[in-house]
Write an enzyme that holds these catalytic residues in place. Sequence first.
Site, PDB file in Angstrom:
ATOM      1  N   GLU A 262       5.905   9.011  -1.798  1.00  0.00           N
ATOM      2  CA  GLU A 262       5.933   9.128  -3.254  1.00  0.00           C
ATOM      3  C   GLU A 262       7.201   8.485  -3.807  1.00  0.00           C
ATOM      4  O   GLU A 262       8.240   8.537  -3.138  1.00  0.00           O
ATOM      5  CB  GLU A 262       5.877  10.607  -3.663  1.00  0.00           C
ATOM      6  CG  GLU A 262       4.569  11.276  -3.288  1.00  0.00           C
ATOM      7  CD  GLU A 262       4.468  12.723  -3.787  1.00  0.00           C
ATOM      8  OE1 GLU A 262       5.456  13.221  -4.376  1.00  0.00           O
ATOM      9  OE2 GLU A 262       3.422  13.351  -3.575  1.00  0.00           O
ATOM     10  N   HIS A 280       1.623  14.224  -8.577  1.00  0.00           N
ATOM     11  CA  HIS A 280       2.422  15.400  -8.199  1.00  0.00           C
ATOM     12  C   HIS A 280       2.688  16.265  -9.432  1.00  0.00           C
ATOM     13  O   HIS A 280       3.836  16.557  -9.793  1.00  0.00           O
ATOM     14  CB  HIS A 280       3.739  14.977  -7.552  1.00  0.00           C
ATOM     15  CG  HIS A 280       4.287  16.011  -6.620  1.00  0.00           C
ATOM     16  ND1 HIS A 280       4.953  15.706  -5.471  1.00  0.00           N
ATOM     17  CD2 HIS A 280       4.263  17.369  -6.667  1.00  0.00           C
ATOM     18  CE1 HIS A 280       5.315  16.808  -4.846  1.00  0.00           C
ATOM     19  NE2 HIS A 280       4.902  17.840  -5.562  1.00  0.00           N
TER      20      HIS A 280
END
Length: 527
Positions: A262, A280
């Site tokens: 990420e 997220h």
Amino acid sequence: MPKVLVSDKLSETAVQIFRDNGVDVDFLPDVGKDKEKLLEIIGQYDGLAIRSATKVTEKVIAAADNLKVVGRAGIGVDNVDIPQATAKGIIVMNTPFGNSITTAEHAISMMLALARQIPAADASTRAGKWEKSKFMGVEVTSKTLGIIGCGNIGAIVADRAQGLKMKVIAFDPFLTPERALDLGVEKVELDELLARADFISLHTPLTDATRGIISAENIAKMKKGARLINCARGGLVDEVALKEALENGKLAGAAMDVFEVEPATDNPLFDAPNLICTPHLGASTTEAQENVALQVAEQMSAYLMHGAISNALNFPSISAEEAPRIMPFVKLAEMLGSFAGQLTESGIKGVRIEFEGHVADLNTKPMVSALLTGVLKPLLGDVNMVSAPVLAKDRGMHVETVNREQQGAYENYIRLTVITERQERSVAGTVFADGKPRLIQVKGVNMEAEITPSMLYITNEDKPGFIGRLGTLLGNENINIANFNLGRVESGGDAIALINIDGELSDAQVKTIAALEGVKQAKPLHF
């Protein structure tokens, strides 16, 4: 009056909590991004309240002459150099439970969106296609939801799913039958969950034990047409295997809020069919962000004004005066817990901790927390001395402590008994004059062994020639033995070997050792 710097964007309500508790506070929400300014002023403050923008580096800590506590509004503390803070006596706190409801609700939202293909149907309709027949969904009512990891968030997901009239089954090695009954879920093993669940939702931390738990092998065990939701941690899912399962129709869909890398700007999953992705967002609600801000303000105020400590990550609950006496036993307790936790493979109902001799007269609460940390960390990963008792309670683990005077040969010792659904197993240790922890008994077998970073635990049949075969095998595998400790119940019965080794064992080496004639169990241990 203690003084706190708020260097990130916390709410005005959180700032007011400091003031209401008698704490002088400077609210400078942009200073966290200005490294030089932060270094210039940090020496004035007793406390530092942050989110993720402020980086509490070694330089910042070195300049923080008066700093006593860092409070992170949220769970992640990657932006804090905890070892350096610990070395300087600075407490680091976080707020691990402030976003539980928000994350659980996101998982439920993802499940419902997946069941009815809402994102794809929305895009199609906005494109003017009106493809009503293409987006045939499924009901969640009466379907089986499999929850992997039934801790705080998993339990909330279970409750919400039951409100949707779903059947909930759960896999969690620390979930006791009693706790499962309280939650109204059926406790099952992983293979059974994979085979039965229509929807599977992940709520476990990322540890060595859980990494890649949704592998190609485990996807093959799932029901055809099952759907997967991951709002927990990237790395729990083999993303390549998931993409293949979506493309070949093994799985009907997946919803991913977290990814192995990420920010996930380029991911192999993005081309997969029947996939929902969010960036997220598990903790991203106004309420959750407000909750963690208020919580960190309350925690920091309680510590600075009254000495009360909660959700500390670096073991602050021992005074400077008692530390020299207690710390060796704290270290022993965590190692005993870790030893037992790494060897326990079934659900833990409870633990019994016995303190005998001089250690029983000390402050044993930090030792209990350290021991529970050791027990829980192999499977839960993100556990600290303060959160461990809470996590144990959440999983229905009964914790019993016994303090008594010296009765045996040792001036002091700690014995941990782990009570599972199948059996009771114990391990005991002591601290010698050199301050180093030693194991003195494992499963009722007396032995003395030093605890080192890398060890090999073996149970075997006590028959002639075994030690020679094992030594030869370790030599052939280029595994150097630092120390070899043996014990047995009786001649010809079961024996235990604890071997201190140099370096790490590969999975292949462990399998080779486990296959050796006479070996009943072989397991690497890490401390």
